[in-house]
Design a protein around this motif. Structure first.
Motif, PDB file in Angstrom:
ATOM      1  N   UNK A  19       0.821  -1.211   0.000  1.00 57.57           N
ATOM      2  CA  UNK A  19       0.000   0.000   0.000  1.00 57.57           C
ATOM      3  C   UNK A  19       0.859   1.268   0.000  1.00 57.57           C
ATOM      4  N   UNK A  20       1.999   1.224   0.698  1.00 58.08           N
ATOM      5  CA  UNK A  20       2.878   2.397   0.714  1.00 58.08           C
ATOM      6  C   UNK A  20       3.446   2.655  -0.677  1.00 58.08           C
ATOM      7  N   UNK A  21       3.897   1.597  -1.359  1.00 57.78           N
ATOM      8  CA  UNK A  21       4.442   1.763  -2.719  1.00 57.78           C
ATOM      9  C   UNK A  21       3.344   2.147  -3.694  1.00 57.78           C
ATOM     10  N   UNK A  22       2.141   1.589  -3.507  1.00 54.46           N
ATOM     11  CA  UNK A  22       1.020   1.950  -4.374  1.00 54.46           C
ATOM     12  C   UNK A  22       0.654   3.423  -4.168  1.00 54.46           C
ATOM     13  N   UNK A  23       0.615   3.852  -2.907  1.00 53.31           N
ATOM     14  CA  UNK A  23       0.328   5.261  -2.628  1.00 53.31           C
ATOM     15  C   UNK A  23       1.367   6.176  -3.245  1.00 53.31           C
ATOM     16  N   UNK A  24       2.655   5.795  -3.124  1.00 56.62           N
ATOM     17  CA  UNK A  24       3.748   6.544  -3.739  1.00 56.62           C
ATOM     18  C   UNK A  24       3.524   6.685  -5.234  1.00 56.62           C
TER      19      UNK A  24
ATOM     20  N   UNK B  92       0.550   7.816  12.507  1.00 57.87           N
ATOM     21  CA  UNK B  92       0.888   9.216  12.797  1.00 57.87           C
ATOM     22  C   UNK B  92       1.743   9.874  11.723  1.00 57.87           C
ATOM     23  N   UNK B  93       2.210   9.118  10.734  1.00 54.69           N
ATOM     24  CA  UNK B  93       3.061   9.707   9.694  1.00 54.69           C
ATOM     25  C   UNK B  93       2.284  10.765   8.907  1.00 54.69           C
ATOM     26  N   UNK B  94       2.875  11.960   8.721  1.00 50.14           N
ATOM     27  CA  UNK B  94       2.126  13.093   8.148  1.00 50.14           C
ATOM     28  C   UNK B  94       2.193  13.187   6.628  1.00 50.14           C
TER      29      UNK B  94
ATOM     30  N   UNK C 117      -6.476  15.119   6.272  1.00 51.39           N
ATOM     31  CA  UNK C 117      -5.190  14.596   6.742  1.00 51.39           C
ATOM     32  C   UNK C 117      -5.085  14.609   8.261  1.00 51.39           C
ATOM     33  N   UNK C 118      -5.428  15.748   8.876  1.00 56.83           N
ATOM     34  CA  UNK C 118      -5.344  15.828  10.336  1.00 56.83           C
ATOM     35  C   UNK C 118      -6.428  14.990  11.007  1.00 56.83           C
ATOM     36  N   UNK C 119      -7.600  14.938  10.366  1.00 51.09           N
ATOM     37  CA  UNK C 119      -8.685  14.119  10.914  1.00 51.09           C
ATOM     38  C   UNK C 119      -8.333  12.641  10.937  1.00 51.09           C
ATOM     39  N   UNK C 120      -7.678  12.170   9.871  1.00 51.96           N
ATOM     40  CA  UNK C 120      -7.290  10.760   9.822  1.00 51.96           C
ATOM     41  C   UNK C 120      -6.263  10.444  10.904  1.00 51.96           C
TER      42      UNK C 120
ATOM     43  N   UNK D 103      -4.065   1.166   5.547  1.00 52.95           N
ATOM     44  CA  UNK D 103      -5.153   1.522   4.628  1.00 52.95           C
ATOM     45  C   UNK D 103      -5.611   2.962   4.876  1.00 52.95           C
ATOM     46  N   UNK D 104      -5.816   3.335   6.143  1.00 51.71           N
ATOM     47  CA  UNK D 104      -6.234   4.696   6.465  1.00 51.71           C
ATOM     48  C   UNK D 104      -5.183   5.722   6.093  1.00 51.71           C
ATOM     49  N   UNK D 105      -3.917   5.400   6.391  1.00 57.01           N
ATOM     50  CA  UNK D 105      -2.810   6.323   6.119  1.00 57.01           C
ATOM     51  C   UNK D 105      -2.651   6.585   4.629  1.00 57.01           C
ATOM     52  N   UNK D 106      -2.525   5.508   3.835  1.00 58.49           N
ATOM     53  CA  UNK D 106      -2.314   5.669   2.403  1.00 58.49           C
ATOM     54  C   UNK D 106      -3.574   6.164   1.704  1.00 58.49           C
ATOM     55  N   UNK D 107      -4.727   5.742   2.206  1.00 56.73           N
ATOM     56  CA  UNK D 107      -5.984   6.201   1.617  1.00 56.73           C
ATOM     57  C   UNK D 107      -6.156   7.701   1.742  1.00 56.73           C
TER      58      UNK D 107
END
Length: 730
Positions: free
Chosen positions: A180-185, A375-377, A686-689, A709-713
């Motif tokens: 998911x991280x690579x897909x988001x990238x 928590x990653x922004x 972003x802050x809400x997630x 999923x929440x982070x990358x989404x």
């Protein structure tokens, strides 16, 4: 301090922009670094503390190839590190996306097989490992470079979390995280690339070659070889290769790529083209590189080199605009500066939670990895730059240059707009507005006589009378005038068909006739003058023929544009002019200006803007970017009209309307408001997630999978939300 502008190879992700900014800012002697995803680096550096060569070396050490450095004509060699990175993209620019998809396929296969009891767990584990390897390939390379420089960025943190999950034998979650991280990238790169391509498309507008005419023969030459003064031929339905003046032929030209105008503009030869600069040309004589010729053949005298054309300047300024951060971006950058270290401290503390809680180290470590991901922004970091990039790209397509995030945000909060009068609200040149015969005199006779005399004069008002009168007379023969004499501060005198004709003010006719001007004429002149018109009496052999009047008339779109701005909530519309207050009042009544200010010197305009800012806050100044430059500089946002072809206007303004039209003003204000709305939405997402995911991961309610999923989404969601600006319409 010196300013340096460097063009790099494209930077794919906004997080890499921040990384490069951080690295350069830390270097001794460098300050105010701004980097755009299109690869423009702008910085200020102290010549006593570092050198240009050292700055270039620092950038190359990070792994970026330098294409151009402003001030040096030659390209700088790319370094081995970048060449290695380029070779990694062996499947094209979407290699990272393909790797992410392959990673997802292996993760899904592993997940399916893990539910089949007949197949050994080892098979599912192998599939998860293969999926993790594909998903973590580019993340590992980026994180490795960061670690070698002593930096621990988001890629390292995600890789660390995945390795941690694997050590806990959570191979499925490790593979899911990296997938998911690579897909988001990859999707972030793909989505942002859409906005960049809108800007990059500008570079492809100019044709590579031009037809050079020399001694009657045509030769095809690269546009870079064209010199000022060369004559080029443009065939029907082909692109114009250079900025210049039409000297032969007539044709409609599609200028949408430069000015955003929806309808073609008819071009015709300029009568005195030998002595003209491009800034002094009327729109019907002037052409721009990258625009498309219509049905006729045009011959054009080149007035600008290819590198200095309006199109080239526009491309450069749009790319530079990407580096200028908005107020919200500065705010989020400051927030991240303190937020990220706090997250790392929290994660470290949670890793040792087993010392005070009844749980194992593995459980504490797993929870810490989940919190680290949650928590990653990432979404916060991309929320504003993505919207700014999309907004600038959309404006450029409309023929509006917005120089960065600050004016894009500021424009939406305007309380008032100040307009220069001449050339902004008005046409900028006088036109014949009234022809009033006296007594039994025929209007045709009055016009013929006035045109005959004024045709001999080179005064700007004379040109307006001749142009307007000729059009109104149509094909009526005009007599020939001779012996023109200029009468200082009074008017002119000439002979027409053996009679003496005078055109001028009241003083001239009182001196000529020895009597007061008739009351009827005096009253009609006063009425015209009260409406801002310049009225003149025409007399023949001491007989009054009537009155003619000229005026710098309002633009045809001005009234509708100001009404639209009023509907948008901008209540104060101010007009600043050096003309008499009576003229200002007359035009204001006609157009709907709320605050006409007349009899102003240039410094008075500056004082007026300062007073408006103190009273109302955000104030824009709309002018031509030349004599209005001081007032534009004092305003919150300076907006230049008709900036196409004018280097001064392009350099002076925060926002440049390329076409000489007011119509785009409501569009750009609406775009600004939409951009601010989307930025606020993105910050909320972003802050809400983060606000939802972090507490849930701390108390152990959700695991790494849902956190990923929440982070990358949320990261992908804010980018897609920003791209809605590309479709913005008024």
């Amino acid at each position: 301090m010196k300013t340096l502008r460097i063009q790099l190879n494209e930077i794919k992700h906004a997080r890499k922009v921040r990384r490069l900014e951080h690295i350069l800012t830390k270097r001794k002697g460098i300050s105010e670094v701004s980097v755009s995803t299109s690869g423009i680096v702008q910085l200020k550096w102290d010549v006593d503390q570092t050198s240009q060569d050292e700055i270039i070396k620092s950038i190359q050490e990070v792994g970026y190839a330098i294409q151009k450095v402003k001030g040096t004509p030659e390209d700088v060699k790319t370094d081995d590190d970048h060449q290695m990175s380029s070779r990694l993209l062996f499947l094209g620019e979407n290699t990272e996306l393909y790797f992410a998809v392959i990673s997802g396929i292996f993760w899904l296969l592993g997940l399916i097989i893990s539910f089949i009891p007949q197949i050994a767990d080892l098979v599912a584990t192998i599939l998860f490992i293969v999926g993790a390897l594909f998903g973590g390939f580019f993340t590992f390379i980026t994180a490795g470079k960061d670690v070698l420089r002593g930096k621990f960025e988001i890629d390292f943190l995600m890789l660390f979390a995945a390795v941690g999950a694997a050590l806990l034998e959570k191979w499925g979650e490790a593979a899911l995280l990296l997938f998911l991280f690579s897909l988001g990238h990859a999707l972030e790169h793909y989505a942002m690339n859409r906005a960049r391509k809108s800007i990059a498309a500008l570079s492809k507008l100019a044709p590579p070659v031009a037809l050079l005419k020399h001694e009657g023969t045509l030769t095809e030459v690269p546009i870079e070889q064209l010199k000022i003064g060369d004559i080029i031929v443009v065939k029907p339905n082909s692109k114009i290769a250079a900025d210049g003046v039409v000297i032969e032929g007539t044709s409609p030209v599609d200028q949408a790529s430069i000015t955003g105008e929806s309808m073609p503009v008819d071009k015709r030869p300029c009568p005195d083209w030998q002595d003209k600069t491009i800034d002094a040309l009327l729109p019907e004589y002037r052409v721009f590189a990258g625009t498309i010729n219509g049905s006729g053949v045009l011959e054009i005298k080149v007035l600008k080199h290819a590198k200095d054309s309006t199109l080239s300047r526009l491309i450069t300024l749009v790319k530079e605009a990407e580096t200028q951060k908005s107020p919200t971006q500065h705010l989020t950058d400051k927030f991240e500066k303190y937020y990220v270290p706090l997250v790392l401290v929290l994660v470290i503390l949670l890793m040792f939670a087993f010392l005070v809680l009844d749980e194992t180290f593995q459980q504490s470590f797993y929870r810490a990895m989940s919190v680290l991901i949650a928590a990653s922004p990432c979404a916060l970091a991309i929320s504003t730059p993505s919207a700014v990039l999309a907004g600038i790209a959309r404006a450029a397509r409309q023929g509006v240059l917005i120089k960065g995030g600050r004016p894009l945000e500021d424009l939406g909060g305007l309380k008032a707009i100040a307009f220069d009068k001449t050339g902004t609200l008005t046409q900028g040149r006088p036109m014949l507005t009234s022809v009033i015969p006296f007594g039994a005199v025929q209007k045709t006779h009055l016009l013929k006589t006035a045109v005959a005399v004024e045709a001999l004069s080179d005064h700007p008002l004379a040109a307006a009378i001749v142009d307007g009168g000729t059009k109104e007379l149509n094909d009526v023969p005009i007599p020939k005038a001779i012996n023109l004499k200029a009468l200082t501060a009074r008017g002119v005198q000439a002979e027409v068909d053996g009679t003496t004709v005078h055109i001028g003010n009241r003083r001239l006719f009182e001196e000529w006739t020895g009597e007061k001007v008739p009351q009827e004429i005096n009253e009609k002149m006063a009425a015209l003058e009260s409406r801002g018109q310049t009225a003149m009496i025409v007399g023949q052999n001491k007989r009054y023929l009537g009155i003619i009047a000229v005026m710098d008339v309002a633009r045809k779109e001005a009234r509708a544009t100001l009404a639209t701005l009023k509907d948008m909530g901008i209540k104060r519309m101010v007009m600043l002019t050096g003309d008499h207050q009576k003229v200002a009042d007359a035009i204001a009544d006609d157009l709907g200006i709320t605050d006409p200010m007349g009899s102003l010197l240039p410094e008075d305009k500056v004082h007026a803007i300062e007073a408006l800012k103190k009273q109302l806050g955000n104030v824009a100044m709309v002018g031509d970017g030349v004599n209005d430059a001081p007032a534009m500089a004092k305003s919150t946002v300076g907006i230049a009209m008709g900036a196409a072809g004018s280097d001064v206007a392009l350099e002076t303004a925060d926002i440049a309307l390329m076409a000489d039209k007011l119509d785009n003003l409501p569009f750009v204000i609406g775009l600004s408001r939409k951009a601010k709305q989307i930025i606020q939405q993105n910050l909320t997402i972003s802050l809400g997630m983060v606000a939802i995911l972090v507490p849930l991961t701390i108390i152990g309610s959700i695991a790494i999978g849902p956190a990923v999923v929440g982070h990358e989404g949320s990261t992908l969601l804010v980018v897609l939300n920003a791209l809605r600006l590309l479709k913005y319409e008024v």
